[in-house]
Design a protein around this motif. Structure first.
Motif: not given
Length: 172
Positions: A53-58
């Protein structure tokens, strides 16, 4: 009997995984000609879910550990993909304009080019192509289009929350 080099993520810090699927490639199967450099040179469709859930980018990468270089071969580095991205359609690696988000771009691969450049092994045994989606703890990596691929890999490694990989093979 020859020993194959390790896959690129075997010696990096362990991180959780998430779901990565593709209509174009299957884990352990052969890569179709349309995804090879001498064929259609199209990047495959990739879709992912279940990332933290804390993913900000890929970042999305493709790496050939079997290239006869001593350091492998980077085929694709799609960077600064927005944190709400869950899919790249077939051919998204053709240009920066095909990537989602205003800050997204392609890092320089080892051909060199700023796009996806498909499988292109020399004649001989099949090479492995590790397609990876890296869930990152930041929205932008702080690298440029011309930052060397190994340095981009360093930045990706230290900002990866989770990673999903599909590895396919191709021979000339």
């Amino acid at each position: 009997m020859s020993v194959r080099p390790p896959l690129p993520y075997e010696f990096l810090p362990q991180v959780p995984s998430f779901e990565l699927t593709s209509r174009d490639i299957t884990e352990g199967a052969g890569l179709a000609e349309e995804f090879a450099h001498g064929g259609g040179n199209l990047s495959p469709q990739l879709a992912w879910s279940g990332f933290p859930a804390q993913t900000r980018g890929f970042a999305v990468t493709c790496f050939d550990p079997d290239a006869p270089t001593g350091s492998g071969w980077w085929h694709w580095l799609a960077l600064n993909l927005p944190g709400d991205t869950t899919e790249l359609p077939r051919g998204a690696g053709s240009s920066d304009q095909a990537l989602p988000g205003a800050a997204s771009f392609h890092g320089r691969n080892d051909f060199p080019g700023h796009k996806y450049d498909g499988a292109a092994p020399p004649p001989g045994p099949a090479h492995r192509y590790a397609f990876a989606v890296h869930a990152l703890d930041l929205a932008e990596l702080g690298v440029t289009r011309d930052t060397p691929a190994a340095q981009i890999g360093f930045h990706i490694t230290f900002h990866t929350l989770a990673r999903a990989v599909i590895t396919a093979e191709y021979s000339a």
